[in-house]
Every structure is written in structure tokens, then in C-alpha cells.
Write a protein that holds these residues in place. Structure first.
Motif, mmCIF file in Angstrom:
data_model
loop_
_atom_site.group_PDB
_atom_site.id
_atom_site.type_symbol
_atom_site.label_atom_id
_atom_site.label_comp_id
_atom_site.label_asym_id
_atom_site.label_seq_id
_atom_site.Cartn_x
_atom_site.Cartn_y
_atom_site.Cartn_z
ATOM 1 N N LYS A 158 -37.890 54.794 26.840
ATOM 2 C CA LYS A 158 -38.701 55.917 27.752
ATOM 3 C C LYS A 158 -40.113 56.403 27.232
ATOM 4 C CE LYS A 158 -34.767 58.192 30.111
ATOM 5 N NZ LYS A 158 -34.077 59.386 30.495
ATOM 6 N N GLY A 159 -40.177 56.365 25.878
ATOM 7 C CA GLY A 159 -41.460 56.615 25.164
ATOM 8 C C GLY A 159 -42.228 55.341 25.215
ATOM 9 N N VAL A 160 -41.580 54.236 25.115
ATOM 10 C CA VAL A 160 -42.488 53.002 25.133
ATOM 11 C C VAL A 160 -43.034 52.834 26.578
ATOM 12 C CG1 VAL A 160 -42.333 50.575 25.256
ATOM 13 C CG2 VAL A 160 -41.222 51.650 23.293
ATOM 14 N N GLU A 161 -42.209 53.204 27.462
ATOM 15 C CA GLU A 161 -42.602 53.045 28.856
ATOM 16 C C GLU A 161 -43.914 53.979 29.211
ATOM 17 O OE1 GLU A 161 -39.083 53.932 31.231
ATOM 18 O OE2 GLU A 161 -38.333 51.905 30.621
ATOM 19 N N LEU A 162 -43.826 55.449 28.702
ATOM 20 C CA LEU A 162 -44.868 56.368 28.714
ATOM 21 C C LEU A 162 -46.408 55.761 28.122
ATOM 22 C CD1 LEU A 162 -45.103 59.293 29.828
ATOM 23 C CD2 LEU A 162 -44.665 60.018 27.259
ATOM 24 N N ALA A 163 -45.964 55.101 26.956
ATOM 25 C CA ALA A 163 -47.215 54.518 26.326
ATOM 26 C C ALA A 163 -47.856 53.299 27.062
ATOM 27 C CB ALA A 163 -46.881 53.926 24.921
ATOM 28 N N VAL A 164 -46.999 52.485 27.449
ATOM 29 C CA VAL A 164 -47.419 51.540 28.410
ATOM 30 C C VAL A 164 -48.026 51.781 29.382
ATOM 31 C CG1 VAL A 164 -46.368 49.140 29.669
ATOM 32 C CG2 VAL A 164 -45.840 49.642 27.372
ATOM 33 N N ILE A 214 -52.301 43.033 31.694
ATOM 34 C CA ILE A 214 -51.079 43.804 31.255
ATOM 35 C C ILE A 214 -50.731 43.737 29.788
ATOM 36 C CG2 ILE A 214 -48.674 44.550 31.593
ATOM 37 C CD1 ILE A 214 -49.391 43.654 34.597
ATOM 38 N N PHE A 215 -50.569 44.840 29.086
ATOM 39 C CA PHE A 215 -49.866 45.111 27.843
ATOM 40 C C PHE A 215 -48.662 45.466 27.979
ATOM 41 C CE2 PHE A 215 -54.277 44.925 26.546
ATOM 42 C CZ PHE A 215 -54.232 44.529 25.312
ATOM 43 N N LEU A 216 -47.450 45.000 27.152
ATOM 44 C CA LEU A 216 -46.186 45.167 27.170
ATOM 45 C C LEU A 216 -45.738 45.320 25.703
ATOM 46 C CD1 LEU A 216 -44.806 42.438 29.664
ATOM 47 C CD2 LEU A 216 -45.153 45.025 30.227
ATOM 48 N N TYR A 229 -45.714 48.102 18.554
ATOM 49 C CA TYR A 229 -46.951 47.279 18.988
ATOM 50 C C TYR A 229 -46.795 46.919 20.307
ATOM 51 C CZ TYR A 229 -48.260 45.958 14.018
ATOM 52 O OH TYR A 229 -48.771 46.014 12.618
ATOM 53 N N LEU A 230 -47.822 46.968 21.107
ATOM 54 C CA LEU A 230 -48.159 46.343 22.487
ATOM 55 C C LEU A 230 -48.907 45.111 22.189
ATOM 56 C CD1 LEU A 230 -48.866 49.586 24.409
ATOM 57 C CD2 LEU A 230 -46.722 48.610 24.089
ATOM 58 N N LYS A 231 -48.530 44.115 23.191
ATOM 59 C CA LYS A 231 -49.441 42.934 23.145
ATOM 60 C C LYS A 231 -49.655 42.518 24.609
ATOM 61 C CE LYS A 231 -49.288 38.369 20.875
ATOM 62 N NZ LYS A 231 -48.050 37.588 20.042
ATOM 63 N N ALA A 232 -50.945 41.947 24.524
ATOM 64 C CA ALA A 232 -51.589 41.570 25.789
ATOM 65 C C ALA A 232 -50.969 40.272 26.508
ATOM 66 C CB ALA A 232 -53.175 41.043 25.574
ATOM 67 N N PRO A 259 -41.903 40.102 29.839
ATOM 68 C CA PRO A 259 -42.412 39.313 29.133
ATOM 69 C C PRO A 259 -41.794 37.832 29.649
ATOM 70 C CG PRO A 259 -41.720 40.838 27.651
ATOM 71 C CD PRO A 259 -41.370 41.301 28.877
ATOM 72 N N THR A 260 -40.929 37.720 30.454
ATOM 73 C CA THR A 260 -40.276 36.528 30.739
ATOM 74 C C THR A 260 -41.128 35.910 31.774
ATOM 75 O OG1 THR A 260 -38.830 37.754 32.343
ATOM 76 C CG2 THR A 260 -37.758 36.992 29.885
ATOM 77 N N LYS A 261 -41.795 36.884 32.717
ATOM 78 C CA LYS A 261 -42.702 36.635 33.797
ATOM 79 C C LYS A 261 -44.060 36.296 33.176
ATOM 80 C CE LYS A 261 -39.848 38.226 37.490
ATOM 81 N NZ LYS A 261 -39.490 39.177 38.533
ATOM 82 N N CYS A 262 -44.630 37.054 32.248
ATOM 83 C CA CYS A 262 -45.683 37.129 31.660
ATOM 84 C C CYS A 262 -46.076 37.002 30.323
ATOM 85 C CB CYS A 262 -46.289 38.586 32.165
ATOM 86 S SG CYS A 262 -46.442 39.333 33.726
ATOM 87 N N ALA A 263 -46.499 35.642 30.180
ATOM 88 C CA ALA A 263 -46.371 35.290 28.601
ATOM 89 C C ALA A 263 -47.410 36.187 27.872
ATOM 90 C CB ALA A 263 -46.513 33.795 28.796
ATOM 91 N N PHE A 264 -46.894 36.306 26.724
ATOM 92 C CA PHE A 264 -47.860 37.207 25.663
ATOM 93 C C PHE A 264 -49.153 36.268 25.437
ATOM 94 C CE2 PHE A 264 -43.978 39.522 24.458
ATOM 95 C CZ PHE A 264 -44.570 40.908 24.816
ATOM 96 N N ARG A 265 -50.189 36.815 25.297
ATOM 97 C CA ARG A 265 -51.551 35.997 24.900
ATOM 98 C C ARG A 265 -51.423 35.974 23.355
ATOM 99 N NH1 ARG A 265 -56.020 37.199 29.101
ATOM 100 N NH2 ARG A 265 -57.124 35.928 27.532
ATOM 101 N N ASN A 266 -52.088 35.260 22.592
ATOM 102 C CA ASN A 266 -52.190 35.102 21.321
ATOM 103 C C ASN A 266 -53.796 35.385 20.913
ATOM 104 O OD1 ASN A 266 -49.569 35.076 20.438
ATOM 105 N ND2 ASN A 266 -49.536 32.821 20.826
ATOM 106 N N ASP A 267 -54.653 35.571 21.779
ATOM 107 C CA ASP A 267 -56.095 35.461 21.677
ATOM 108 C C ASP A 267 -56.463 36.844 21.802
ATOM 109 O OD1 ASP A 267 -55.579 35.667 24.384
ATOM 110 O OD2 ASP A 267 -57.277 34.440 25.028
#
Length: 166
Positions: A34-40, A52-54, A78-81, A93-101
């Protein structure tokens, strides 16, 4: 052929990377999720954010049991783009691949829960900053703020009751 093999290995690595992060989120207790969801929600609501950051990875967490269904939580993660643009429904993350850039966002949050719900009093503290901008002083300030929010747990409670009526 070598280029094809490289692309397969890279795409597999991205998939494993995002799946691993999703598994880490699912392993968190409901109070931490729930805390992570609040920050996201807060990060993704900024107008300057285009993707989107997850949740990506937990770094540190603590939980103090205040008794009577109250808990005080601290969580650094950590959150990642992702590759999904803002406004994507049901982003994960299964539908939106993380970016490494893009740099990671380092978040530190602390909040009070009662019966599994985040309380508005005291107001939850959410501090998120791009990892390259995070300094030891900012980390220290973040922790000190959360320590100060240790929520005056010494206020009268049922244990202080004498059983006498006035």
C-alpha cells in the motif's frame, strides 16, 4: 545470426528483470504494498513524468508494532521507468517493460497504519528523488524526518487506564 542471438538474450534479460521486480512486489506484505502504491501514484501524477514508473526493488524496510492494530512503517525502494506512456491502464511490469535508459528513483516513505489502512494523521511522508541526485545528507534528513514522525507513541492508551471513574 549473432545479432539475432543478442536480441533474444537482451529481450529475455528485460523480461526476467521485470518479472523479478514484480515478484518482489508480490512478496511484500500488504502494508508495504500500500505504501509503494501511494508513492507510485504520487510520482506518476507529476506532469513532467512521461513514462509510467513502477516498483523495482526494496532496499530497506522496518516495522514498529504500536499495539492495538497500529503499525509504523518505513520503506526505502527503487522505482524504475517503463516503456508504457502515462495514462496506460493497468500498467504492470509484465505489460510495460522496464527501461534501462532512465535513472532509478529512490523513494523513502514512512507512515502509520491502523487495521491495515494507511492513516492520514500523521500525514504519510513520501520522499522520492532520482538516484544520481541522492546524497548522504538527503538520506540522513529522510531518516531523521521519519524518526521524528515516530508518532508520539507515548500518549495515553488503554494500558494507562487505572480503572477508576471520575
Amino acid at each position: 545470426m549473432a545479432v539475432f542471438l543478442f536480441l533474444v538474450l537482451v529481450s529475455t534479460g528485460v523480461f526476467l528483470d521485470s518479472t523479478e521486480a514484480q515478484e518482489d512486489l508480490s512478496k511484500l506484505s500488504e502494508n508495504y504494498r500500500k505504501g509503494v502504491e501511494l508513492a507510485v501514484e504520487q510520482i506518476n501524477s507529476h506532469q513532467t513524468i512521461k513514462s509510467i514508473f513502477l516498483f523495482f526493488k526494496s532496499l530497506d524496510k522496518s516495522n514498529i508494532d504500536g499495539g492495538f492494530g497500529v503499525s509504523y512503517l518505513y520503506h526505502r525502494f527503487y522505482l524504475k521507468a517503463t516503456r508504457c506512456p502515462k495514462g496506460t491502464a493497468n500498467a504492470n511490469p509484465t505489460k510495460c517493460a522496464f527501461r534501462n535508459d532512465r535513472p532509478l528513483i529512490d523513494c523513502g516513505i514512512c507512515y502509520k497504519t491502523y487495521a491495515g489502512e494507511i492513516q492520514n494523521d500523521p500525514k504519510p511522508y513520501i520522499h522520492c528523488i532520482h538516484k544520481p541526485q541522492l546524497t548522504q545528507d538527503l538520506l540522513k534528513t529522510r531518516v531523521e524526518h521519519c524518526n521524528k514522525m515516530s508518532y508520539a507513541n507515548g500518549s495515553p492508551s488503554l494500558l494507562a487506564s487505572t480503572g477508576q471513574r471520575g
